[in-house]
Design a protein around this motif. Structure first.
Motif, PDB file in Angstrom:
ATOM      1  N   VAL A  20       0.926  -1.322  -0.109  1.00 32.10           N
ATOM      2  CA  VAL A  20      -0.506   0.356   0.134  1.00 32.10           C
ATOM      3  C   VAL A  20       0.941   0.575   0.260  1.00 32.10           C
ATOM      4  CG1 VAL A  20      -1.868   1.419   1.336  1.00 32.10           C
ATOM      5  CG2 VAL A  20      -1.693  -1.238   1.391  1.00 32.10           C
ATOM      6  N   THR A  21       2.174   1.375   0.286  1.00 32.01           N
ATOM      7  CA  THR A  21       2.566   2.247   1.046  1.00 32.01           C
ATOM      8  C   THR A  21       3.497   2.416  -0.433  1.00 32.01           C
ATOM      9  OG1 THR A  21       3.005   1.702   2.862  1.00 32.01           O
ATOM     10  CG2 THR A  21       4.930   3.358   1.331  1.00 32.01           C
ATOM     11  N   LYS A  22       4.209   1.829  -1.117  1.00 37.32           N
ATOM     12  CA  LYS A  22       4.753   1.517  -3.234  1.00 37.32           C
ATOM     13  C   LYS A  22       3.762   2.420  -3.512  1.00 37.32           C
ATOM     14  CE  LYS A  22       7.558  -2.072  -2.170  1.00 37.32           C
ATOM     15  NZ  LYS A  22       8.098  -3.313  -2.937  1.00 37.32           N
ATOM     16  N   ILE A  23       2.140   1.643  -3.478  1.00 39.99           N
ATOM     17  CA  ILE A  23       0.958   2.275  -4.244  1.00 39.99           C
ATOM     18  C   ILE A  23       0.542   3.584  -3.773  1.00 39.99           C
ATOM     19  CG2 ILE A  23      -0.948   2.453  -5.631  1.00 39.99           C
ATOM     20  CD1 ILE A  23      -1.075  -0.854  -4.815  1.00 39.99           C
ATOM     21  N   LEU A  24       0.538   3.925  -2.965  1.00 47.40           N
ATOM     22  CA  LEU A  24       0.322   6.036  -2.743  1.00 47.40           C
ATOM     23  C   LEU A  24       1.781   6.798  -2.611  1.00 47.40           C
ATOM     24  CD1 LEU A  24      -1.028   5.314   0.945  1.00 47.40           C
ATOM     25  CD2 LEU A  24      -1.787   5.507  -0.859  1.00 47.40           C
TER      26      LEU A  24
END
Length: 122
Positions: A20-24
């Motif tokens: 999720v962090t990578k996507i955000l």
């Protein structure tokens, strides 16, 4: 649930939080007008990831050292309940933001124009 199983669960949650962090991060760097909410959510998930890394480390050390004392985390365990709730919320966020990471350039561009979460959801 024994400490090793709980640490495996925490590790799974950690990998989802990292994704999720990578996507955000990708979203907020690619879209100049990315909402402040996305940046704040990213920061919170990074902090959660750090906490989960430490939790996995502690649980594995205790299990490997045999200091867990046969500790078992049953359904009423606070730690297990918190882990379960976190996992549900992070999975829901992942489901909503995964479309921002599409490989299809056209649909990805369209999806990136609209932030998929409302302020209260963040």
């Amino acid at each position: 649930m024994d400490p090793l199983s709980l640490s495996a669960s925490a590790a799974g949650l950690l990998s989802l939080a990292i994704e999720v962090t990578k996507i955000l991060t990708s979203y907020t760097s690619a879209v100049k007008s990315a909402p402040q909410d996305a940046s704040e959510l990213n920061t919170k998930i990074l902090a959660l990831g750090h906490i989960l890394e430490k939790l996995v480390e502690i649980l594995r050390i205790d299990h490997d050292a045999g200091t867990g004392g046969g500790t078992s985390f049953d359904e009423q365990s606070v730690l297990r309940s918190v882990m379960s709730a976190c996992q549900e919320h992070i999975a829901a966020v992942y489901k909503r933001v995964a479309k921002l990471h599409s490989t299809d350039k056209v649909s990805s561009l369209v999806e990136r124009m609209v932030w998929p979460l409302k302020k209260d959801e963040c």
